[in-house]
Design an enzyme around this catalytic site. Sequence first.
Site, PDB file in Angstrom:
ATOM      1  N   LYS A 112      -6.107   3.564  18.458  1.00 23.37           N
ATOM      2  CA  LYS A 112      -5.986   4.295  17.160  1.00 23.37           C
ATOM      3  C   LYS A 112      -7.442   5.015  17.156  1.00 23.37           C
ATOM      4  CE  LYS A 112      -5.380   6.107  13.675  1.00 23.37           C
ATOM      5  NZ  LYS A 112      -4.701   7.428  13.217  1.00 23.37           N
TER       6      LYS A 112
ATOM      7  N   GLU B 272      -0.702   4.133  12.593  1.00 28.50           N
ATOM      8  CA  GLU B 272      -0.228   5.460  12.565  1.00 28.50           C
ATOM      9  C   GLU B 272      -0.953   6.597  12.898  1.00 28.50           C
ATOM     10  OE1 GLU B 272       2.653   5.832  11.287  1.00 28.50           O
ATOM     11  OE2 GLU B 272       2.090   8.090  11.643  1.00 28.50           O
ATOM     12  N   PHE B 273      -0.452   7.797  13.279  1.00 27.09           N
ATOM     13  CA  PHE B 273      -0.939   8.755  14.145  1.00 27.09           C
ATOM     14  C   PHE B 273      -0.717  10.242  13.105  1.00 27.09           C
ATOM     15  CE2 PHE B 273      -0.507   5.800  17.683  1.00 27.09           C
ATOM     16  CZ  PHE B 273      -2.068   5.796  18.065  1.00 27.09           C
TER      17      PHE B 273
ATOM     18  N   LEU C  18     -10.175  13.240  18.863  1.00 22.88           N
ATOM     19  CA  LEU C  18      -9.835  14.313  18.260  1.00 22.88           C
ATOM     20  C   LEU C  18     -11.112  14.849  17.473  1.00 22.88           C
ATOM     21  CD1 LEU C  18      -6.664  13.264  16.789  1.00 22.88           C
ATOM     22  CD2 LEU C  18      -6.803  15.240  18.416  1.00 22.88           C
TER      23      LEU C  18
ATOM     24  N   CYS D  74     -10.420   9.753   7.459  1.00 20.65           N
ATOM     25  CA  CYS D  74     -10.296   9.015   8.617  1.00 20.65           C
ATOM     26  C   CYS D  74     -11.364   9.138   9.769  1.00 20.65           C
ATOM     27  CB  CYS D  74      -9.036   8.731   9.042  1.00 20.65           C
ATOM     28  SG  CYS D  74      -8.114   7.904   7.893  1.00 20.65           S
ATOM     29  N   PHE D  75     -11.539  10.703   9.928  1.00 24.34           N
ATOM     30  CA  PHE D  75     -12.269  10.693  11.469  1.00 24.34           C
ATOM     31  C   PHE D  75     -13.688  10.023  11.347  1.00 24.34           C
ATOM     32  CE2 PHE D  75     -10.415  14.911  13.217  1.00 24.34           C
ATOM     33  CZ  PHE D  75      -9.306  14.056  13.691  1.00 24.34           C
TER      34      PHE D  75
ATOM     35  N   TYR E 299      -1.221   7.515   1.269  1.00 22.56           N
ATOM     36  CA  TYR E 299      -0.832   8.521   1.879  1.00 22.56           C
ATOM     37  C   TYR E 299      -0.018   8.275   3.225  1.00 22.56           C
ATOM     38  CZ  TYR E 299      -3.774  11.979  -0.412  1.00 22.56           C
ATOM     39  OH  TYR E 299      -4.263  12.777  -1.592  1.00 22.56           O
TER      40      TYR E 299
ATOM     41  N   GLY F 160       0.878  -1.227   0.040  1.00 23.00           N
ATOM     42  CA  GLY F 160      -0.137  -0.077   0.016  1.00 23.00           C
ATOM     43  C   GLY F 160       0.641   1.299   0.017  1.00 23.00           C
TER      44      GLY F 160
HETATM   45  P1  NAD Z   1      -4.589   5.133   0.540  1.00 20.72           P
HETATM   46  O1  NAD Z   1      -6.054   4.993  -0.288  1.00 20.72           O
HETATM   47  O2  NAD Z   1      -4.002   6.568   0.125  1.00 20.72           O
HETATM   48  O3  NAD Z   1      -3.574   4.262   0.207  1.00 20.72           O
HETATM   49  C1  NAD Z   1      -3.832   2.766   0.125  1.00 20.72           C
HETATM   50  C2  NAD Z   1      -3.107   2.123  -0.932  1.00 20.72           C
HETATM   51  O4  NAD Z   1      -3.183   0.690  -0.828  1.00 20.72           O
HETATM   52  C3  NAD Z   1      -3.664   2.449  -2.544  1.00 20.72           C
HETATM   53  O5  NAD Z   1      -2.737   3.062  -3.277  1.00 20.72           O
HETATM   54  C4  NAD Z   1      -4.273   1.090  -2.958  1.00 20.72           C
HETATM   55  O6  NAD Z   1      -4.050   0.831  -4.200  1.00 20.72           O
HETATM   56  C5  NAD Z   1      -3.222   0.200  -2.219  1.00 20.72           C
HETATM   57  N1  NAD Z   1      -3.999  -1.170  -2.161  1.00 20.72           N
HETATM   58  C6  NAD Z   1      -5.318  -1.661  -1.990  1.00 20.72           C
HETATM   59  N2  NAD Z   1      -5.247  -2.982  -1.954  1.00 20.72           N
HETATM   60  C7  NAD Z   1      -3.875  -3.587  -2.173  1.00 20.72           C
HETATM   61  C8  NAD Z   1      -3.534  -4.779  -2.248  1.00 20.72           C
HETATM   62  N3  NAD Z   1      -4.171  -5.666  -2.361  1.00 20.72           N
HETATM   63  N4  NAD Z   1      -2.296  -4.737  -2.607  1.00 20.72           N
HETATM   64  C9  NAD Z   1      -1.325  -3.676  -2.953  1.00 20.72           C
HETATM   65  N5  NAD Z   1      -1.925  -2.187  -2.576  1.00 20.72           N
HETATM   66  C10 NAD Z   1      -3.109  -2.359  -2.591  1.00 20.72           C
HETATM   67  O7  NAD Z   1      -5.201   5.089   1.948  1.00 20.72           O
HETATM   68  P2  NAD Z   1      -4.205   6.107   3.222  1.00 20.72           P
HETATM   69  O8  NAD Z   1      -4.899   7.234   3.454  1.00 20.72           O
HETATM   70  O9  NAD Z   1      -2.829   5.711   3.040  1.00 20.72           O
HETATM   71  O10 NAD Z   1      -4.815   5.042   4.452  1.00 20.72           O
HETATM   72  C11 NAD Z   1      -4.205   3.682   4.582  1.00 20.72           C
HETATM   73  C12 NAD Z   1      -4.706   3.069   5.766  1.00 20.72           C
HETATM   74  O11 NAD Z   1      -3.982   3.829   7.011  1.00 20.72           O
HETATM   75  C13 NAD Z   1      -6.045   3.418   6.245  1.00 20.72           C
HETATM   76  O12 NAD Z   1      -6.446   2.092   7.146  1.00 20.72           O
HETATM   77  C14 NAD Z   1      -6.226   4.655   6.953  1.00 20.72           C
HETATM   78  O13 NAD Z   1      -7.369   4.626   7.846  1.00 20.72           O
HETATM   79  C15 NAD Z   1      -5.092   4.702   7.712  1.00 20.72           C
HETATM   80  N6  NAD Z   1      -4.475   5.933   7.886  1.00 20.72           N
HETATM   81  C16 NAD Z   1      -4.478   6.904   7.355  1.00 20.72           C
HETATM   82  C17 NAD Z   1      -3.957   8.308   7.562  1.00 20.72           C
HETATM   83  C18 NAD Z   1      -3.817   9.342   6.760  1.00 20.72           C
HETATM   84  O14 NAD Z   1      -3.525  10.471   7.150  1.00 20.72           O
HETATM   85  N7  NAD Z   1      -4.468   9.324   5.415  1.00 20.72           N
HETATM   86  C19 NAD Z   1      -3.388   8.373   8.973  1.00 20.72           C
HETATM   87  C20 NAD Z   1      -3.495   7.374   9.863  1.00 20.72           C
HETATM   88  C21 NAD Z   1      -4.018   6.310   9.444  1.00 20.72           C
HETATM   89  C1  UGA Z   2      -6.147  12.897  11.765  1.00 20.44           C
HETATM   90  C2  UGA Z   2      -5.582  12.834  12.900  1.00 20.44           C
HETATM   91  O1  UGA Z   2      -5.080  13.957  13.626  1.00 20.44           O
HETATM   92  C3  UGA Z   2      -4.093  12.145  12.982  1.00 20.44           C
HETATM   93  O2  UGA Z   2      -3.543  11.811  14.083  1.00 20.44           O
HETATM   94  C4  UGA Z   2      -4.572  10.754  12.225  1.00 20.44           C
HETATM   95  O3  UGA Z   2      -3.509   9.716  12.177  1.00 20.44           O
HETATM   96  C5  UGA Z   2      -5.389  10.849  10.896  1.00 20.44           C
HETATM   97  O4  UGA Z   2      -6.461  11.652  11.137  1.00 20.44           O
HETATM   98  C6  UGA Z   2      -5.821   9.612  10.610  1.00 20.44           C
HETATM   99  O5  UGA Z   2      -6.316   8.434  11.135  1.00 20.44           O
HETATM  100  O6  UGA Z   2      -6.253   9.500   9.139  1.00 20.44           O
HETATM  101  P1  UGA Z   2      -6.044  14.326   9.478  1.00 20.44           P
HETATM  102  O7  UGA Z   2      -7.135  13.799   9.186  1.00 20.44           O
HETATM  103  O8  UGA Z   2      -4.907  14.348   8.574  1.00 20.44           O
HETATM  104  O9  UGA Z   2      -5.328  13.761  10.922  1.00 20.44           O
HETATM  105  O10 UGA Z   2      -5.975  15.862   9.748  1.00 20.44           O
HETATM  106  P2  UGA Z   2      -6.535  16.723  11.058  1.00 20.44           P
HETATM  107  O11 UGA Z   2      -5.504  17.883  11.525  1.00 20.44           O
HETATM  108  O12 UGA Z   2      -6.868  15.863  12.316  1.00 20.44           O
HETATM  109  O13 UGA Z   2      -7.878  17.390  10.640  1.00 20.44           O
HETATM  110  C7  UGA Z   2      -8.883  16.725  10.571  1.00 20.44           C
HETATM  111  C8  UGA Z   2     -10.164  17.516  10.156  1.00 20.44           C
HETATM  112  O14 UGA Z   2     -10.435  18.435  11.213  1.00 20.44           O
HETATM  113  C9  UGA Z   2      -9.772  18.746   9.162  1.00 20.44           C
HETATM  114  O15 UGA Z   2     -10.813  19.024   8.321  1.00 20.44           O
HETATM  115  C10 UGA Z   2      -9.526  19.979   9.885  1.00 20.44           C
HETATM  116  O16 UGA Z   2      -9.754  21.392   9.161  1.00 20.44           O
HETATM  117  C11 UGA Z   2     -10.294  19.773  11.184  1.00 20.44           C
HETATM  118  N1  UGA Z   2     -10.067  20.368  12.245  1.00 20.44           N
HETATM  119  C12 UGA Z   2      -8.932  20.100  12.856  1.00 20.44           C
HETATM  120  C13 UGA Z   2     -10.958  21.388  12.722  1.00 20.44           C
HETATM  121  O17 UGA Z   2     -12.156  21.820  12.087  1.00 20.44           O
HETATM  122  N2  UGA Z   2     -10.711  22.196  13.760  1.00 20.44           N
HETATM  123  C14 UGA Z   2      -9.666  21.760  14.526  1.00 20.44           C
HETATM  124  O18 UGA Z   2      -9.184  22.501  15.598  1.00 20.44           O
HETATM  125  C15 UGA Z   2      -8.719  20.766  13.976  1.00 20.44           C
END
Ligand code: NAD
Ligand code: UGA
Length: 458
Positions: A219, A160-161, A226, A275-276, A14, A11
């Site tokens: 997680k 991941e946070f 948040l 995610c939220f 992001y 994967g």
């Molecule tokens: P994303 O959609 O950006 O990336 C996931 C990737 O996995 C895609 O590129 C997809 O093509 C690939 N994929 C799917 N199935 C596959 C397979 N079978 N083999 C190989 N690749 C495959 O998603 P993301 O934002 O990176 O999130 C991934 C996970 O991390 C989610 O569970 C999300 O909740 C969590 N997470 C995301 C964030 C964030 O800020 N985006 C932060 C913390 C945790």
């Molecule tokens: C959030 C968490 O902050 C991360 O710790 C977590 O890893 C991630 O989700 C995830 O699991 O995907 P993210 O969604 O990238 O990160 O961004 P945030 O900064 O948390 O903002 C989320 C949303 O809340 C945004 O739309 C932001 O504008 C909004 N927000 C945030 C507010 O409206 N007010 C605030 O005070 C803070």
Amino acid sequence: MDFKKNILCIGAGYVGGPTMAVIAAKCPQYKVTVVDIDEKKIHQWRSENLPIYEPGLDDIVKIARNRNLFFSTEIDESIREADIIFVSVNTPTKTFGQGAGMAADLQYWEKTARQILANSDKGKIIVEKSTIPVRTARAMERILNGDQRKISFEVVSNPEFLSEGTAVKDLEDPDRVLIGSRETEKGIKARKEIVEIYASWVPREKIIESNVWSSELSKLTANAFLAQRVSSINSISALCEKTEADIDEVAYAVGTDSRIGNKFLKASVGFGGSCFKKDILNLVYICQNYGLYEVADYWESVVKINEWQESRFVRNILASMFNTVAGKKIAVFGFAFKANTGDTRESPAIYVTRGLLEERALVVITDPKALENAKKDLKDIKEGLGFEEDPYKAAEGSHAIAVLTEWDLYKDLDYERIFQSMVRPAFIFDGRNILDHKRLFDIGFNVFAIGKSPLKHF
Ligand code: NAD
Ligand code: UGA
């Protein structure tokens, strides 16, 4: 060069891309390979134009790429070589069948587990990097260890946070790294191997070890807390608008209490991001499954307040502009779900734009990084929609501006010039409370902000 271990990440999104880039940059002793089924994405990770925008990411990738960081589409072969496999595939909300709209869709996750099994002739450590429901490790273990060949896999949770827009900083200097495992001898040994990777740059006291279920649930809980803070302050913003209290003053006064703290108290048009909402609904679904209906309702209200806040914003625009926006041009400043990212997943801007278009407004969207994604999000719209890179051009001839992303650049625009180019009366709806409202009012705008009394010339 001989590497200590081969790390694989399945994967390259992001999370997978930036996380592995930082691990590789900080740990030259490990070979780090990132694979994805999306060939275009892998091609971009190998190029000068990375598939995602994150401040500092280009530099980190350049340090390690082709040294000990590799991007590949050879998934089976990479699995065979790997000692440690991070799984970072997407886990979106299920859109079909039981749990549709709430539960996590684990189909990509399970496919990955089976693919790992099919391509392994030795035991490996499998690391849950994606956000998954609590007790997923059990399902994973059953798939991986249910095989006749008796290869043994250890499943470790390492959620991941990172936040988008600050991903590199969050990874280089995290508040904590959480690593959970089974409390068996083998489980703890596997956990220590993951600890060792992070200990290359993260102070040891910031690396938290726990049982695997606590790690998985922490997680979901962290994201729920948040988001709850944002919904809490947004709910109070509505009360401020009725009572002449000012939400920024209230947030400051409340947040200076060290027990409460000042982060995540910025009132807004609503929270977005991939995610939220997904993670809270997942938590709600799990609670319902365990018969904990009161707990489920409590957390669901966080999402409901958010949806209400978004719809309230559209209703306020309509009411303030004499109950009609039909045929009126409205410039949307910012489409990303937050500043410093091009990501638009679950962005409140999607909801607001659609709401305005339903009222037959003519919407022009501007954003410094998210226009391509905005076009994809709204590709079904045939009429009344435009995209413009230059905010001055977007605002030209418009009746109103709606600020939906807190990009710094919108703070420093020449609003005198913008006002001169707009239809009168000119309106600004600041969905992020980033502008100087008094100054805008003095220029001649009618200013509506979140949780503040409107500043009107009529
Ligand atoms: P994303 O959609 O950006 O990336 C996931 C990737 O996995 C895609 O590129 C997809 O093509 C690939 N994929 C799917 N199935 C596959 C397979 N079978 N083999 C190989 N690749 C495959 O998603 P993301 O934002 O990176 O999130 C991934 C996970 O991390 C989610 O569970 C999300 O909740 C969590 N997470 C995301 C964030 C964030 O800020 N985006 C932060 C913390 C945790
Ligand atoms: C959030 C968490 O902050 C991360 O710790 C977590 O890893 C991630 O989700 C995830 O699991 O995907 P993210 O969604 O990238 O990160 O961004 P945030 O900064 O948390 O903002 C989320 C949303 O809340 C945004 O739309 C932001 O504008 C909004 N927000 C945030 C507010 O409206 N007010 C605030 O005070 C803070």
